[in-house]
Design an enzyme around this catalytic site. Structure first.
Site, PDB file in Angstrom:
ATOM      1  N   ARG A 144      36.527  32.692  47.904  1.00  0.00           N
ATOM      2  CA  ARG A 144      37.741  33.456  48.005  1.00  0.00           C
ATOM      3  C   ARG A 144      37.436  34.363  49.104  1.00  0.00           C
ATOM      4  O   ARG A 144      36.821  35.441  49.141  1.00  0.00           O
ATOM      5  CB  ARG A 144      38.164  34.549  46.951  1.00  0.00           C
ATOM      6  CG  ARG A 144      39.370  34.917  46.946  1.00  0.00           C
ATOM      7  CD  ARG A 144      39.666  35.815  45.688  1.00  0.00           C
ATOM      8  NE  ARG A 144      41.111  36.669  46.011  1.00  0.00           N
ATOM      9  CZ  ARG A 144      41.395  37.590  46.277  1.00  0.00           C
ATOM     10  NH1 ARG A 144      40.132  38.429  46.880  1.00  0.00           N
ATOM     11  NH2 ARG A 144      42.398  38.338  46.283  1.00  0.00           N
TER      12      ARG A 144
ATOM     13  N   LYS B  67      33.786  43.056  50.885  1.00  0.00           N
ATOM     14  CA  LYS B  67      33.818  44.011  50.049  1.00  0.00           C
ATOM     15  C   LYS B  67      32.709  45.109  50.336  1.00  0.00           C
ATOM     16  O   LYS B  67      32.122  45.016  51.349  1.00  0.00           O
ATOM     17  CB  LYS B  67      33.604  43.535  48.543  1.00  0.00           C
ATOM     18  CG  LYS B  67      34.781  42.932  47.841  1.00  0.00           C
ATOM     19  CD  LYS B  67      34.864  42.223  46.719  1.00  0.00           C
ATOM     20  CE  LYS B  67      35.899  41.811  46.022  1.00  0.00           C
ATOM     21  NZ  LYS B  67      36.139  41.146  44.882  1.00  0.00           N
TER      22      LYS B  67
HETATM   23  N1  HH2 Z   1      38.959  40.134  44.184  1.00  0.00           N
HETATM   24  C1  HH2 Z   1      40.127  40.939  44.498  1.00  0.00           C
HETATM   25  C2  HH2 Z   1      41.208  40.354  44.190  1.00  0.00           C
HETATM   26  N2  HH2 Z   1      41.347  39.263  43.424  1.00  0.00           N
HETATM   27  N3  HH2 Z   1      40.200  37.404  42.290  1.00  0.00           N
HETATM   28  C3  HH2 Z   1      39.095  36.899  41.950  1.00  0.00           C
HETATM   29  N4  HH2 Z   1      39.178  35.530  41.297  1.00  0.00           N
HETATM   30  N5  HH2 Z   1      37.782  37.130  42.381  1.00  0.00           N
HETATM   31  C4  HH2 Z   1      37.801  38.395  43.162  1.00  0.00           C
HETATM   32  O1  HH2 Z   1      36.630  38.807  43.583  1.00  0.00           O
HETATM   33  C5  HH2 Z   1      39.012  39.036  43.438  1.00  0.00           C
HETATM   34  C6  HH2 Z   1      40.200  38.693  43.070  1.00  0.00           C
HETATM   35  C7  HH2 Z   1      40.022  42.124  45.269  1.00  0.00           C
HETATM   36  O2  HH2 Z   1      40.022  41.882  47.047  1.00  0.00           O
HETATM   37  P1  HH2 Z   1      41.202  41.772  47.731  1.00  0.00           P
HETATM   38  O3  HH2 Z   1      42.373  41.071  47.245  1.00  0.00           O
HETATM   39  O4  HH2 Z   1      40.839  41.396  49.022  1.00  0.00           O
HETATM   40  O5  HH2 Z   1      41.919  43.439  47.776  1.00  0.00           O
HETATM   41  P2  HH2 Z   1      42.846  44.204  46.939  1.00  0.00           P
HETATM   42  O6  HH2 Z   1      42.536  43.942  45.433  1.00  0.00           O
HETATM   43  O7  HH2 Z   1      42.888  45.408  47.439  1.00  0.00           O
HETATM   44  O8  HH2 Z   1      44.238  43.582  47.133  1.00  0.00           O
END
Ligand code: HH2
Length: 336
Positions: free
Chosen positions: A314, A279
């Protein structure tokens, strides 16, 4: 005046007589920081805790989607989106998605989190039909290839239903049933575990100027209220995971405040999931403008969370995080 109890989690091999095991895991504690909105923090011996608080802090956490938490486990991230901040566009092709999922599992992921809508700051809303088109076939293919368990990362009931039919075992809702209240009923009916995450605002605007009275206590109160709502709908606490939602309507200072006091959330009696991987704050503090260069910083955040007893991480970088966890565990236990 409401008091909040944060166990001072320890992993030192010298465990004092009478110390308590935190959440049935690898940390112990014999002191607790008492927080409140009106008075300065105070550290007290754990033996002075109200009995119900101590019981909840110590109770071993139930298994979730087949995962047990005698050690920290990894949730591998698979975004089948064109625009996710780190892996966007890489796994839109189902074959590439399946190959990546298998690879993450081989590298040590215990569960895979499939998302079809980016929730990065500024991301646009994706209609449910499109999100289903992206996620359900990949979940079904992973199921038939015996890759799993699988979590669906969605805030929409329709998407969760399609994912459950395709074989998903867990619902990860970054809006904790506040975006689509029907998702609460869907989760309760399906009797699957859920992850309830804290977020402030919609992805489009959440980073504009997030405000809290006290970010740690505000997030705690929000999660406590969402747990009670879920329980009232028939989802037992043992099936609920909680997540402070790093980066979701939070400044760098907010993220750091939460990461410093993560162990507070054990007082809610649920498995804690943390999603800090790659992040933006890691890029800023770690001087890594490109998300793909943030594995070292992400691993460092992961280890500091595990030292506070966080059970599920995660992550994008499964291989690196698994290696770091294996070494941390070997040092802690003294066995390879
Ligand atoms: N962060 C993201 C998405 N889902 N779920 C949980 N439980 N906790 C988190 O911190 C979290 C999540 C955002 O990250 P990412 O999936 O890598 O990116 P994007 O939202 O751009 O797909």
């Amino acid at each position: 005046m409401k008091r909040y109890y944060r166990p001072l989690a320890q992993i030192d091999p010298a465990r004092p007589k009478g110390a308590h095991v935190l959440a049935g895991g690898w940390c112990w504690f014999d002191r607790v920081e008492v927080l409140s909105r009106d008075t300065a923090p105070e550290v007290i011996p754990a033996d002075r805790l109200p009995t119900e608080v101590l019981t909840r802090l110590c109770a071993p956490r139930a298994s979730v989607a087949g995962l047990t938490f005698e050690r920290a486990k990894l949730m591998g991230i698979l975004n089948v989106t064109p625009d996710s901040f780190s892996d966007g566009g890489k796994f839109l092709d189902p074959e590439a998605a399946i190959a990546h999922a298998k690879n993450m599992q081989a590298e040590g992921a215990d569960i895979l989190d499939i998302g079809g809508e980016s929730t990065r700051p500024g991301a646009a809303y994706v209609p449910a039909v499109e999100e289903i088109r992206r996620t359900a076939p990949v979940i079904a293919a992973l199921q038939s290839a015996a890759v799993g368990p699988i979590s669906i990362d969605t805030r929409k009931a329709d998407v969760a239903e399609a994912a459950l039919s395709a074989g998903a075992a867990l619902i990860n809702d970054v809006y904790a049933f506040t975006h689509d209240p029907r998702l609460l009923a869907v989760s309760a009916k399906a009797q699957v575990p859920v992850c309830l995450m804290h977020a402030q605002g919609d992805p489009e605007t959440m980073q504009t100027d997030p405000q809290y009275a006290d970010v740690v206590l505000d997030v705690y109160d929000f999660l406590e209220e969402r747990i009670l709502t879920a329980e009232a709908a028939g989802i037992e606490r043992s099936r609920i995971m909680i997540d402070p939602g790093i980066g979701f309507g939070k400044t760098i200072a907010h993220n750091l405040a939460l990461l410093r006091r993560l162990s507070l959330f054990h007082a809610l009696g649920c498995v804690i999931l943390l999603g800090a991987s790659r992040k933006r704050f890691i890029g800023v503090i770690g001087n890594a403008p490109s998300a793909e260069d943030r594995a070292f910083g992400s691993v460092s955040v992961a280890l500091s969370a595990v030292a506070q007893g966080v059970q599920l991480l995660r992550v994008h970088d499964t291989k690196e995080t698994k290696q770091a966890l294996d070494l941390m565990q070997a040092i802690q236990t003294g066995t390879p």
